[in-house]
Design an enzyme around this catalytic site. Sequence first.
Site, mmCIF file in Angstrom:
data_model
loop_
_atom_site.group_PDB
_atom_site.id
_atom_site.type_symbol
_atom_site.label_atom_id
_atom_site.label_comp_id
_atom_site.label_asym_id
_atom_site.label_seq_id
_atom_site.Cartn_x
_atom_site.Cartn_y
_atom_site.Cartn_z
ATOM 1 N N HIS A 30 0.845 -1.199 0.000
ATOM 2 C CA HIS A 30 0.000 0.000 0.000
ATOM 3 C C HIS A 30 0.885 1.256 0.000
ATOM 4 C CE1 HIS A 30 -3.191 -2.552 2.281
ATOM 5 N NE2 HIS A 30 -3.714 -2.311 1.095
ATOM 6 N N LYS A 54 -16.348 -6.750 6.737
ATOM 7 C CA LYS A 54 -15.136 -7.564 6.669
ATOM 8 C C LYS A 54 -14.590 -7.904 8.064
ATOM 9 C CE LYS A 54 -12.786 -6.866 2.246
ATOM 10 N NZ LYS A 54 -11.505 -6.433 1.632
ATOM 11 N N ARG A 103 -2.547 -6.337 -8.240
ATOM 12 C CA ARG A 103 -1.441 -7.260 -7.984
ATOM 13 C C ARG A 103 -1.493 -8.363 -9.034
ATOM 14 N NH1 ARG A 103 -3.365 -7.766 -1.946
ATOM 15 N NH2 ARG A 103 -5.230 -7.307 -3.131
ATOM 16 N N SER A 141 -2.948 -7.679 3.207
ATOM 17 C CA SER A 141 -3.142 -7.493 4.653
ATOM 18 C C SER A 141 -3.474 -8.841 5.301
ATOM 19 C CB SER A 141 -4.295 -6.518 4.913
ATOM 20 O OG SER A 141 -4.058 -5.297 4.269
HETATM 21 P P1 ADP Z 1 -10.074 -3.314 -0.351
HETATM 22 O O1 ADP Z 1 -10.908 -3.979 0.709
HETATM 23 O O2 ADP Z 1 -10.693 -2.056 -0.898
HETATM 24 O O3 ADP Z 1 -9.574 -4.233 -1.442
HETATM 25 P P2 ADP Z 1 -7.322 -3.230 0.555
HETATM 26 O O4 ADP Z 1 -6.764 -2.463 1.705
HETATM 27 O O5 ADP Z 1 -7.167 -4.699 0.568
HETATM 28 O O6 ADP Z 1 -8.807 -2.762 0.465
HETATM 29 O O7 ADP Z 1 -6.667 -2.701 -0.800
HETATM 30 C C1 ADP Z 1 -6.813 -1.364 -1.231
HETATM 31 C C2 ADP Z 1 -6.245 -1.236 -2.636
HETATM 32 O O8 ADP Z 1 -4.833 -1.461 -2.584
HETATM 33 C C3 ADP Z 1 -6.787 -2.240 -3.662
HETATM 34 O O9 ADP Z 1 -6.849 -1.601 -4.929
HETATM 35 C C4 ADP Z 1 -5.762 -3.317 -3.690
HETATM 36 O O10 ADP Z 1 -5.739 -3.992 -4.934
HETATM 37 C C5 ADP Z 1 -4.491 -2.491 -3.475
HETATM 38 N N1 ADP Z 1 -3.423 -3.273 -2.876
HETATM 39 C C6 ADP Z 1 -3.503 -4.113 -1.828
HETATM 40 N N2 ADP Z 1 -2.310 -4.680 -1.548
HETATM 41 C C7 ADP Z 1 -1.440 -4.168 -2.466
HETATM 42 C C8 ADP Z 1 -0.053 -4.385 -2.761
HETATM 43 N N3 ADP Z 1 0.668 -5.263 -2.073
HETATM 44 N N4 ADP Z 1 0.495 -3.679 -3.766
HETATM 45 C C9 ADP Z 1 -0.253 -2.833 -4.502
HETATM 46 N N5 ADP Z 1 -1.565 -2.604 -4.307
HETATM 47 C C10 ADP Z 1 -2.156 -3.270 -3.310
#
Ligand code: ADP
Length: 178
Positions: A30, A54, A103, A141
């Site tokens: 992130h 969630k 990803r 996460s």
């Molecule tokens: P959500 O529940 O909206 O998917 P996340 O916190 O899991 O929330 O992810 C937020 C955004 O960040 C999403 O677009 C996800 O694809 C992206 N994301 C999550 N992990 C990574 C990573 N390791 N590298 C790049 N983008 C990521």
Amino acid sequence: MKITRFASPKGVSPVIGIYPGTFDPLTSGHLDLIGRGSHLVDRLIVAVLANEAKHPLFSMEERTEMLREATAHFPNVEVDSFNGLLVQFAQARGAKLLLRGIRAVSDYEYELQMALMNRRLNPNIETVFLMAGESYSFLSSRMVKEVIRLGGDVSQMVPPNVEHRLRARLLGAAAGPE
Ligand code: ADP
């Protein structure tokens, strides 16, 4: 290499982008996206979705606080939270760009659905996708929480403030200095 930030010329309205997510918790993937995304806009708002469905490990306040700590060094990044429709939040904040990360291929279908729905709800707001950094392509996460529960080392996967809180929450480690 010094990266020059794209910035709107004087007299042109600033480009405001929103990077929405659950961030339960924030990972280095992130953070990498936030760093790269912050160069594309004048102001980047990282927006934490409450997402009670969630059953997040960290409350919205905790997730927001961890993000604020970890992004304090980015001058044009701010952290906010929202509930409800993303496009409404974006409109209220004057943002025309939504930033999301992709990803593996498995992210694509869900992200496409969301982007198309958001476009239908508000065609003036554009979703922009950034590819995950190559070292973070398999980082989520959920995975970080699993690894730490099983006693693995997550120091390369999350910033230090997040590792500290994860240890305290999941392993009951004493909360010493970070
Ligand atoms: P959500 O529940 O909206 O998917 P996340 O916190 O899991 O929330 O992810 C937020 C955004 O960040 C999403 O677009 C996800 O694809 C992206 N994301 C999550 N992990 C990574 C990573 N390791 N590298 C790049 N983008 C990521």
